[in-house]
Write a protein that holds these residues in place. Sequence first.
Motif, PDB file in Angstrom:
ATOM      1  N   TRP A 129       0.834  -1.210   0.000  1.00 59.10           N
ATOM      2  CA  TRP A 129       0.000   0.000   0.000  1.00 59.10           C
ATOM      3  C   TRP A 129       0.865   1.255   0.000  1.00 59.10           C
ATOM      4  N   THR A 150      -6.430   3.356  -4.521  1.00 65.28           N
ATOM      5  CA  THR A 150      -5.961   4.650  -4.036  1.00 65.28           C
ATOM      6  C   THR A 150      -5.760   5.701  -5.134  1.00 65.28           C
ATOM      7  N   GLU A 201       1.175   4.132  -3.109  1.00 68.87           N
ATOM      8  CA  GLU A 201       1.153   5.585  -2.910  1.00 68.87           C
ATOM      9  C   GLU A 201       2.390   6.243  -3.509  1.00 68.87           C
TER      10      GLU A 201
END
Length: 134
Positions: free
Chosen positions: A4, A51, A8
């Motif tokens: 994760w 995201t 990003e």
Amino acid sequence: MHEWALAEAILATAKQISEKENLKEITEVTVMIGQLQDVERRILRFAIKETKSDFFQKTKFHFLKSKTTLKCRVCGASWKFRKESLDKTTIEAIHFVPEVAHTYIKCPKCKSPDFEISSGRGVWIQSVKGVKNQ
Ligand SMILES: [Zn+2]
């Protein structure tokens, strides 16, 4: 999970590149994943999907594995790291602590454990393709 955080970082870097290159949209991002990194591409792909901002709506993400090349600090020999030559426990150990590699991998020429990873470490963006602002 670090996938994760990686997602990003990849999105932020791709955005930066698009600003520098004056792109109004990104069509393709190619991400290289070092062999020693052992990133779950499935999770990374999912994390990016979850995201990403609207800016990446039309972006295709490609994930490629990069072979790891090692170079002996003693005799200068360089060789490709082959996972198949290690047993499962060793691979697990290297997965969690890449530095552990030095305990298990030795120079094929002089048997020295003193080597450096000359390529194939980390995760990086290989290329960003997009449409330029007029
Ligand atoms: Zn050597």
